[in-house]
Design a protein around this motif. Structure first.
Motif, PDB file in Angstrom:
ATOM      1  N   GLU A  82       8.290  46.212   4.692  1.00 14.24           N
ATOM      2  CA  GLU A  82       7.923  45.253   5.728  1.00 14.24           C
ATOM      3  C   GLU A  82       7.001  45.942   6.731  1.00 14.24           C
ATOM      4  O   GLU A  82       7.141  47.142   6.999  1.00 14.24           O
ATOM      5  CB  GLU A  82       9.164  44.735   6.465  1.00 14.24           C
ATOM      6  N   LEU A  83       6.066  45.182   7.280  1.00 17.88           N
ATOM      7  CA  LEU A  83       5.241  45.664   8.379  1.00 17.88           C
ATOM      8  C   LEU A  83       5.889  45.222   9.685  1.00 17.88           C
ATOM      9  O   LEU A  83       6.378  44.092   9.794  1.00 17.88           O
ATOM     10  CB  LEU A  83       3.823  45.094   8.271  1.00 17.88           C
ATOM     11  N   LEU A  84       5.906  46.112  10.668  1.00 16.81           N
ATOM     12  CA  LEU A  84       6.599  45.844  11.924  1.00 16.81           C
ATOM     13  C   LEU A  84       5.613  45.527  13.043  1.00 16.81           C
ATOM     14  O   LEU A  84       4.554  46.149  13.151  1.00 16.81           O
ATOM     15  CB  LEU A  84       7.442  47.054  12.333  1.00 16.81           C
ATOM     16  N   THR A  85       5.988  44.573  13.885  1.00 18.34           N
ATOM     17  CA  THR A  85       5.161  44.257  15.051  1.00 18.34           C
ATOM     18  C   THR A  85       5.303  45.319  16.127  1.00 18.34           C
ATOM     19  O   THR A  85       4.406  45.508  16.945  1.00 18.34           O
ATOM     20  CB  THR A  85       5.553  42.894  15.644  1.00 18.34           C
ATOM     21  N   SER A  86       6.440  46.013  16.128  1.00 14.27           N
ATOM     22  CA  SER A  86       6.683  47.058  17.125  1.00 14.27           C
ATOM     23  C   SER A  86       7.829  47.934  16.653  1.00 14.27           C
ATOM     24  O   SER A  86       8.540  47.598  15.702  1.00 14.27           O
ATOM     25  CB  SER A  86       7.027  46.442  18.489  1.00 14.27           C
ATOM     26  N   THR A 160       9.485  41.953  12.017  1.00 14.05           N
ATOM     27  CA  THR A 160       8.502  42.027  10.936  1.00 14.05           C
ATOM     28  C   THR A 160       7.387  41.006  11.136  1.00 14.05           C
ATOM     29  O   THR A 160       7.573  39.974  11.785  1.00 14.05           O
ATOM     30  CB  THR A 160       9.172  41.779   9.578  1.00 14.05           C
ATOM     31  N   THR A 161       6.226  41.285  10.540  1.00 14.96           N
ATOM     32  CA  THR A 161       5.081  40.383  10.681  1.00 14.96           C
ATOM     33  C   THR A 161       5.045  39.317   9.601  1.00 14.96           C
ATOM     34  O   THR A 161       4.342  38.324   9.740  1.00 14.96           O
ATOM     35  CB  THR A 161       3.761  41.175  10.614  1.00 14.96           C
ATOM     36  N   GLY A 162       5.772  39.549   8.499  1.00  9.62           N
ATOM     37  CA  GLY A 162       5.764  38.578   7.415  1.00  9.62           C
ATOM     38  C   GLY A 162       4.758  38.879   6.326  1.00  9.62           C
ATOM     39  O   GLY A 162       4.744  38.219   5.289  1.00  9.62           O
ATOM     40  N   ARG A 163       3.901  39.866   6.532  1.00 13.67           N
ATOM     41  CA  ARG A 163       2.974  40.247   5.468  1.00 13.67           C
ATOM     42  C   ARG A 163       3.269  41.681   5.036  1.00 13.67           C
ATOM     43  O   ARG A 163       3.991  42.411   5.717  1.00 13.67           O
ATOM     44  CB  ARG A 163       1.521  40.108   5.906  1.00 13.67           C
ATOM     45  N   LYS A 164       2.693  42.073   3.889  1.00 17.46           N
ATOM     46  CA  LYS A 164       3.003  43.378   3.318  1.00 17.46           C
ATOM     47  C   LYS A 164       1.733  44.011   2.759  1.00 17.46           C
ATOM     48  O   LYS A 164       0.811  43.306   2.357  1.00 17.46           O
ATOM     49  CB  LYS A 164       4.024  43.238   2.184  1.00 17.46           C
ATOM     50  N   LEU A 175       1.015  38.298  -4.668  1.00 16.56           N
ATOM     51  CA  LEU A 175      -0.121  38.635  -3.812  1.00 16.56           C
ATOM     52  C   LEU A 175      -0.178  37.761  -2.565  1.00 16.56           C
ATOM     53  O   LEU A 175      -0.721  38.174  -1.542  1.00 16.56           O
ATOM     54  CB  LEU A 175      -1.429  38.500  -4.602  1.00 16.56           C
ATOM     55  N   ALA A 176       0.400  36.577  -2.642  1.00 11.49           N
ATOM     56  CA  ALA A 176       0.420  35.693  -1.476  1.00 11.49           C
ATOM     57  C   ALA A 176       1.239  36.282  -0.332  1.00 11.49           C
ATOM     58  O   ALA A 176       1.067  35.889   0.825  1.00 11.49           O
ATOM     59  CB  ALA A 176       0.972  34.325  -1.864  1.00 11.49           C
TER      60      ALA A 176
END
Length: 208
Positions: A82-86, A160-164, A175-176
């Motif tokens: 997961e990508l984190l916003t902070s 999390t940002t919701g994208r990876k 991929l979506a």
């Protein structure tokens, strides 16, 4: 340390839980700078308890995999990224307040640098400064289910940002989950134009 790290210094925090061993914490680092400068940049780590080992040393690019003891032979694994916003106190609390079992490791990876710069690749620049990577060994069906649940539960507690990143997609994702819609449409158009017979294939279909 990540707040002041120059682009040539990269830092990861690892939470480790090996069967039969006490939980451990590791700091992984790589740098293209001078050794003395990098040790100075990491001086804050000297305030921590004496580590079990300190393996920082000059090494070749071929040896980079040894930093996190990456396996050289295929092994079963179940991962989620997961990508984190902070990475604030609440995110750290979520990571540290409960054991990571049944996961083997949880990595908080420092991003930024070249990854954050403008690019024309399908994914685009990574504006996020941190990612989290959760990994377990699905040695049985029950273990696999337990690992997947732990990953999902932990992800829900994090900002999390919701994208990876594309390279961190697992078999249950597509991929979506990584690319903007406009990038997917462009890739699909190129696939139709340049490879209508479907000769070139990847792990993740542009139409999946």
């Amino acid at each position: 340390m990540t707040a002041t790290a120059p682009d040539h210094l990269n830092l990861w925090l690892e939470l480790l839980s090996f069967p039969g061993a006490d939980p451990m914490v590791a700091i992984d680092s790589t740098s293209l700078g001078e050794e003395a400068e990098d040790r100075s940049l990491m001086r804050a780590s000297e305030a921590l308890p004496t580590p079990l080992s300190d393996t920082r040393a000059l090494m070749s690019v071929a040896e980079l995999g040894t930093i996190t003891a990456e396996p050289t032979d295929p092994v079963p694994g179940s991962s989620r990224a997961e990508l984190l916003t902070s990475l604030d106190d609440s995110a750290l609390d979520a990571l540290l307040e409960t054991p990571i079992d049944p996961l083997l490791s949880v990595q908080v990876r420092h991003l930024g640098g070249a990854l954050a710069r403008a690019t024309d690749n399908p994914h685009g620049a990574l504006s996020e400064q941190f990612s989290v990577y959760m990994f377990g060994l699905p040695v049985t069906e029950e273990a696999a289910e337990s690992i997947t649940k732990k990953q999902a539960d932990l992800a829900l507690t994090l900002p999390t940002t919701g994208r990876k990143p594309v390279t961190f997609l697992n078999p249950s994702e597509s991929l979506a989950d990584a690319l903007p819609e406009e990038s997917l449409l462009r890739l699909r158009r190129l696939k139709d134009e340049r490879d209508p017979a479907g000769i070139f294939r990847g792990n993740f279909s542009t139409f999946g």
